[in-house]
Write a protein that holds these residues in place. Structure first.
Motif, PDB file in Angstrom:
ATOM      1  N   ASN A 163      17.687  -0.878   1.413  1.00  0.00           N
ATOM      2  CA  ASN A 163      16.783   0.127   0.843  1.00  0.00           C
ATOM      3  C   ASN A 163      16.852   0.169  -0.679  1.00  0.00           C
ATOM      4  O   ASN A 163      15.868   0.477  -1.343  1.00  0.00           O
ATOM      5  N   GLU A 164      18.011  -0.162  -1.227  1.00  0.00           N
ATOM      6  CA  GLU A 164      18.138  -0.162  -2.688  1.00  0.00           C
ATOM      7  C   GLU A 164      17.536  -1.403  -3.326  1.00  0.00           C
ATOM      8  O   GLU A 164      16.886  -1.313  -4.369  1.00  0.00           O
ATOM      9  N   PHE A 165      17.718  -2.562  -2.705  1.00  0.00           N
ATOM     10  CA  PHE A 165      17.338  -3.813  -3.368  1.00  0.00           C
ATOM     11  C   PHE A 165      16.210  -4.591  -2.691  1.00  0.00           C
ATOM     12  O   PHE A 165      15.585  -5.434  -3.316  1.00  0.00           O
ATOM     13  N   MET A 166      15.961  -4.349  -1.417  1.00  0.00           N
ATOM     14  CA  MET A 166      14.989  -5.179  -0.684  1.00  0.00           C
ATOM     15  C   MET A 166      14.081  -4.320   0.188  1.00  0.00           C
ATOM     16  O   MET A 166      13.837  -4.618   1.343  1.00  0.00           O
ATOM     17  N   ARG A 167      13.577  -3.253  -0.385  1.00  0.00           N
ATOM     18  CA  ARG A 167      12.765  -2.292   0.364  1.00  0.00           C
ATOM     19  C   ARG A 167      11.548  -2.939   1.033  1.00  0.00           C
ATOM     20  O   ARG A 167      11.142  -2.558   2.118  1.00  0.00           O
ATOM     21  N   GLN A 168      10.960  -3.951   0.391  1.00  0.00           N
ATOM     22  CA  GLN A 168       9.733  -4.571   0.900  1.00  0.00           C
ATOM     23  C   GLN A 168       9.982  -5.669   1.933  1.00  0.00           C
ATOM     24  O   GLN A 168       9.037  -6.206   2.495  1.00  0.00           O
ATOM     25  N   SER A 169      11.223  -6.016   2.197  1.00  0.00           N
ATOM     26  CA  SER A 169      11.489  -7.119   3.126  1.00  0.00           C
ATOM     27  C   SER A 169      11.362  -6.650   4.574  1.00  0.00           C
ATOM     28  O   SER A 169      11.255  -5.455   4.859  1.00  0.00           O
ATOM     29  N   ASP A 170      11.385  -7.621   5.492  1.00  0.00           N
ATOM     30  CA  ASP A 170      11.233  -7.318   6.912  1.00  0.00           C
ATOM     31  C   ASP A 170      12.299  -6.328   7.382  1.00  0.00           C
ATOM     32  O   ASP A 170      13.418  -6.323   6.861  1.00  0.00           O
ATOM     33  N   PRO A 171      11.971  -5.507   8.386  1.00  0.00           N
ATOM     34  CA  PRO A 171      12.949  -4.527   8.879  1.00  0.00           C
ATOM     35  C   PRO A 171      14.112  -5.186   9.616  1.00  0.00           C
ATOM     36  O   PRO A 171      13.992  -6.301  10.115  1.00  0.00           O
ATOM     37  N   LEU A 172      15.216  -4.471   9.654  1.00  0.00           N
ATOM     38  CA  LEU A 172      16.397  -4.921  10.402  1.00  0.00           C
ATOM     39  C   LEU A 172      16.461  -4.134  11.705  1.00  0.00           C
ATOM     40  O   LEU A 172      16.378  -2.916  11.692  1.00  0.00           O
ATOM     41  N   SER A 173      16.629  -4.834  12.812  1.00  0.00           N
ATOM     42  CA  SER A 173      16.722  -4.118  14.079  1.00  0.00           C
ATOM     43  C   SER A 173      18.167  -3.882  14.488  1.00  0.00           C
ATOM     44  O   SER A 173      18.461  -2.939  15.205  1.00  0.00           O
TER      45      SER A 173
END
Length: 199
Positions: A87-97
């Protein structure tokens, strides 16, 4: 009884290309050596680490740098660590399940963690599923080293290969990433030579 020609008599019964050479033996020793984790580093640095190993001083070296182990012991705590970094550095990346410790991951063969990615079709939609699995052995190491492994696996959400962009992303998330990766390699050596300071 007919005599064989000179060329037939001298022909080896074994294909000499399949014989083991001294270079092959040296390569096999290097691949089994605990120092294989740092083989790409400068020779003088490798020699220093060899001296630490020979003098049974590697554990003390690591303890001076990292005297305490972390308290991120549960899968929930590990997931929260990964999500806070994401959330701090890669907010736009794919979600983690899922982010979990995995007993099946061996430090020596599969390194430290695994990142898996799968696309699943549900009706008209394609859902991406990203999971990070980290060796359970890393439950009792210093926090900075655990964080380095999580950063490494998170970077694979965006960069699949270990290329320049991948390492730039790692150092963006953790400025001293390269030093921590080196120290993690030292811990792997310490584990293999039974000099780990972290039980």
């Amino acid at each position: 009884m007919p005599l064989k020609s000179a060329s037939q008599a001298l022909k080896p019964k074994t294909d000499i290309r399949q014989l083991v050479t001294s270079a092959d033996i040296s390569k096999q020793h290097a691949e089994r050596s605990p120092l294989r984790y740092i083989k790409g580093y400068r020779p003088e640095l490798i020699a220093q680490i060899q001296t630490l190993v020979d003098n049974h001083a590697l554990a003390d070296h690591l303890l001076k740098r990292y005297p305490q182990v972390h308290d991120v012991r549960t899968d929930k705590a590990l997931y929260e660590l990964a999500m806070s970094l994401k959330n701090e550095f890669m907010r736009q990346s794919d979600p983690l399940s899922k982010v979990i410790y995995d007993d099946k991951i061996s430090l020596s063969h599969q390194a430290l963690g695994l990142h898996t990615y799968a696309n699943r079709r549900q009706g008209n939609k394609v859902k991406a599923k990203n999971e990070i699995r980290i060796s359970s052995r890393l439950k009792t190491i210093p926090f900075d080293l655990l964080k380095m492994v999580v950063v490494h696996e998170l970077a694979h959400l965006r960069e699949k290969e270990h290329n320049k962009a991948f390492y730039q992303l790692c150092t963006f998330m953790q400025a001293d990433y390269h030093q921590l990766e080196f120290d993690m390699r030292l811990l792997l050596i310490a584990e293999e030579v039974e000099q780990s300071p972290y039980p």
